[in-house]
Every structure is written in structure tokens, then in C-alpha cells.
Design a protein around this motif. Sequence first.
Motif, PDB file in Angstrom:
ATOM      1  N   LEU A   1       0.823  -1.206   0.000  1.00 17.47           N
ATOM      2  CA  LEU A   1       0.000   0.000   0.000  1.00 17.47           C
ATOM      3  C   LEU A   1       0.861   1.261   0.000  1.00 17.47           C
ATOM      4  O   LEU A   1       0.529   2.247  -0.664  1.00 17.47           O
ATOM      5  N   ALA A   2       1.967   1.218   0.742  1.00 18.52           N
ATOM      6  CA  ALA A   2       2.867   2.376   0.765  1.00 18.52           C
ATOM      7  C   ALA A   2       3.484   2.609  -0.612  1.00 18.52           C
ATOM      8  O   ALA A   2       3.600   3.752  -1.070  1.00 18.52           O
ATOM      9  N   PHE A   3       3.888   1.530  -1.271  1.00 17.03           N
ATOM     10  CA  PHE A   3       4.436   1.653  -2.622  1.00 17.03           C
ATOM     11  C   PHE A   3       3.406   2.266  -3.565  1.00 17.03           C
ATOM     12  O   PHE A   3       3.724   3.158  -4.354  1.00 17.03           O
ATOM     13  N   LYS A   4       2.170   1.793  -3.468  1.00 14.97           N
ATOM     14  CA  LYS A   4       1.104   2.312  -4.323  1.00 14.97           C
ATOM     15  C   LYS A   4       0.863   3.790  -4.047  1.00 14.97           C
ATOM     16  O   LYS A   4       0.744   4.592  -4.981  1.00 14.97           O
ATOM     17  N   ALA A   5       0.797   4.168  -2.766  1.00 18.20           N
ATOM     18  CA  ALA A   5       0.422   5.535  -2.407  1.00 18.20           C
ATOM     19  C   ALA A   5       1.542   6.545  -2.618  1.00 18.20           C
ATOM     20  O   ALA A   5       1.294   7.674  -3.042  1.00 18.20           O
ATOM     21  N   PHE A   6       2.794   6.142  -2.308  1.00 20.37           N
ATOM     22  CA  PHE A   6       3.898   7.094  -2.350  1.00 20.37           C
ATOM     23  C   PHE A   6       4.683   7.047  -3.657  1.00 20.37           C
ATOM     24  O   PHE A   6       5.505   7.940  -3.896  1.00 20.37           O
ATOM     25  N   TRP A   7       4.445   6.044  -4.481  1.00 27.34           N
ATOM     26  CA  TRP A   7       5.219   5.950  -5.724  1.00 27.34           C
ATOM     27  C   TRP A   7       4.351   5.683  -6.950  1.00 27.34           C
ATOM     28  O   TRP A   7       4.313   6.495  -7.882  1.00 27.34           O
TER      29      TRP A   7
ATOM     30  N   ALA B   1       2.582  26.041  -8.537  1.00 29.06           N
ATOM     31  CA  ALA B   1       3.677  25.922  -7.574  1.00 29.06           C
ATOM     32  C   ALA B   1       3.505  24.665  -6.736  1.00 29.06           C
ATOM     33  O   ALA B   1       2.395  24.322  -6.321  1.00 29.06           O
ATOM     34  N   GLY B   2       4.607  23.979  -6.498  1.00 23.78           N
ATOM     35  CA  GLY B   2       4.545  22.738  -5.744  1.00 23.78           C
ATOM     36  C   GLY B   2       5.307  22.819  -4.437  1.00 23.78           C
ATOM     37  O   GLY B   2       5.715  23.886  -3.991  1.00 23.78           O
ATOM     38  N   GLY B   3       5.497  21.662  -3.853  1.00 23.48           N
ATOM     39  CA  GLY B   3       6.225  21.587  -2.597  1.00 23.48           C
ATOM     40  C   GLY B   3       5.532  20.675  -1.610  1.00 23.48           C
ATOM     41  O   GLY B   3       4.306  20.697  -1.501  1.00 23.48           O
TER      42      GLY B   3
ATOM     43  N   GLY C   1       1.525  18.735   0.755  1.00 20.10           N
ATOM     44  CA  GLY C   1       1.670  18.047   2.029  1.00 20.10           C
ATOM     45  C   GLY C   1       2.542  16.820   1.835  1.00 20.10           C
ATOM     46  O   GLY C   1       3.708  16.922   1.450  1.00 20.10           O
ATOM     47  N   LEU C   2       1.992  15.655   2.049  1.00 24.27           N
ATOM     48  CA  LEU C   2       2.719  14.417   1.785  1.00 24.27           C
ATOM     49  C   LEU C   2       2.717  14.122   0.282  1.00 24.27           C
ATOM     50  O   LEU C   2       1.717  14.371  -0.397  1.00 24.27           O
TER      51      LEU C   2
END
Length: 318
Positions: free
Chosen positions: A23-29, A94-96, A286-287
Motif C-alpha cells: 500500500l505504501a508503494f502504491k500511495a507514495f510511488w 507551484a509545488g512543494g 503536504g505528503l
Amino acid sequence: MLKSKLKYVWISFAAIVALGIILAFKAFWHEPRSLIIKEVKIESPHWHGKPIRIALIADIHADNYHMPLSRVKTIITKTSALNPDLVFIGGDYAGGHFGQSHKPGTSLENRSDDDNQLHRDLITAFDPLAKNTPLGAIAIMGNHDCWWSCDETRKAFSQTKVVFLENRNHHIQQLGWDFWVIGLEDDYSQHPDYGLQFSQIPSGADVLTLAHNPRLFYLPEASMVFSSRSKYPNIQFSGHSHGGQVRFPIIGAPVTSTPYTNETIDGYMFENSRTLIVTSGLGETGLPVRFGVPPEIMIVELKNGARASGSSRRIKLR
């Protein structure tokens, strides 16, 4: 017996850990780097012209993690390949992540020279959309853009053929279409004035409103300054919500940044005969995470109808 129980506990623990990693791989990558097309078909009694195909992109949030300039250019190319008649660019360039997502960390003065140049380059990269689309491209300010720098955002757009609207209207009268677009200022960082712009448009004209935040579709405290002819937009295009950025089955988005986030997850909602169209956007704040809300290019096919109605579908690109 004890060994069997311990084995069961370890298997269960390993399964939970494995699921968490997936799930972390899916959500963060995986999901933040994916892309879908969301096709939305809208019929509206407030649109009297011939059918029109509009691409809506928003919330790009450029960064060097999930949204580098190379990916932005790929998204722009894919948007053009969908053959829209008109492109709306709905703010938040703008990002961040983390501390750069909000003031003061998001301001130009608190960013590196490379970050600031990335934001300028992103905006000028929109130029082909304006040149290669029959009715051009129209953009507005998002809250992150003014938090970064209102002036630098304006300056970057001035180097393109994109029509940049801040509390201004734009008349399109070509190729058999005749309608107006109102582009509003952002309501978190500026002062939107729909009534003033609407009052300058001929009575009975078709009007599309581009506003970064969906909440401008209905703001009770703003009705006092809206025109008596029309308190609120009849057809509004927005971004900002990110679809919640994280969504779960059944419960939807547990955290939202604006009204109508869950109501418009299919891309639209109706209030009597009025229509609100909202894209879940492309980037993150945010994240650096997306879950259940993949980045999207929205294509809206708008035509006249006796009553407001709509449908949508997702097309996965990769």
C-alpha cells in the motif's frame, strides 16, 4: 499448540507488513506517477451554443519528485492529443511537500533558485496548449501560486499565449462559438468578484466560470456582492480539491480541503440547473502521496440539454 499459535501470529504479522509495504508503494510511488483520462459528459440548459470539448487540468504542483518539468511536458502533450476545442488551466502550479506546502515555506523568498525556476518553466511550458488548441487556453491563479508569488506567476504567463484571467472576462467568438469565460481570483489569497464580471456580459450570453476553489460555487457570505442578475455561476470549472488526495472505498476522503470534494469525485455535481465541474488534479501537496485518486486530465463534453445531467468514465493511460 503453542508453536502453532506462534506460527499463526508470525504469518499474520508478516502478511500485515507485506500489505503495508504494498500500500505504501502504491500511495507514495505508483499512483502519484500514474495518469488517467476522466471523460465527463454534461448537458446543461445554461449552454445554448454548439457542443464543445474542453480539457481541464489543475493542481500540477511542480516538484522534482513526482512532477518534474519533463513529466509536465508529457502531460501537456497528452492533453493536446485529446483534441480539445479549449483548454482550462485551473491554478496551483507551484509545488512543494511538507513545510513548502503552506506559508511561509511556500513563498519565493524561502525557496531555492532551482525551485523558483522550475515554477517559471512549468508555466511557460503551457504555451503550446494555447497555440495548438482551436480556441486557445485560459488560466487562473491558485492559492499556492499567490503564496509563492502573484507577480512571478503573472510574469511567467505574460511570456505565453495563454489568456490569464484574474477577475476578468474573456469573449470567445470564433469557429461557430459565441460565449464568455469569467476567470476569478483565488479566494484564499486574493479577492474574487464574480458579480462585477458577470454584470459586464450581455444578458442571455453563455457564460463559463473558471474558479480555482469549488467553494465559490456557493458562498453565502459572498452573495451580497454578486450581481442581482445571477448570484452564482451556472457552469463552473474548478480544481483545488485533489479529490481528497487520499480516498478509501465506501468512506471516501477522510480529509478534505474544500466543500464538494466527495460530491464531485465523478467530476461533477448539480445544484438544481447549475453545474459544478471539478478535476481531482495532477499533483500533491503536504505528503507526496495519492491513494484512490490517480492524477487526471479531464475532458468535458458540454452540450445543451433541457435539464442538467451528466456521466463520466475513467480511462487509464499507464
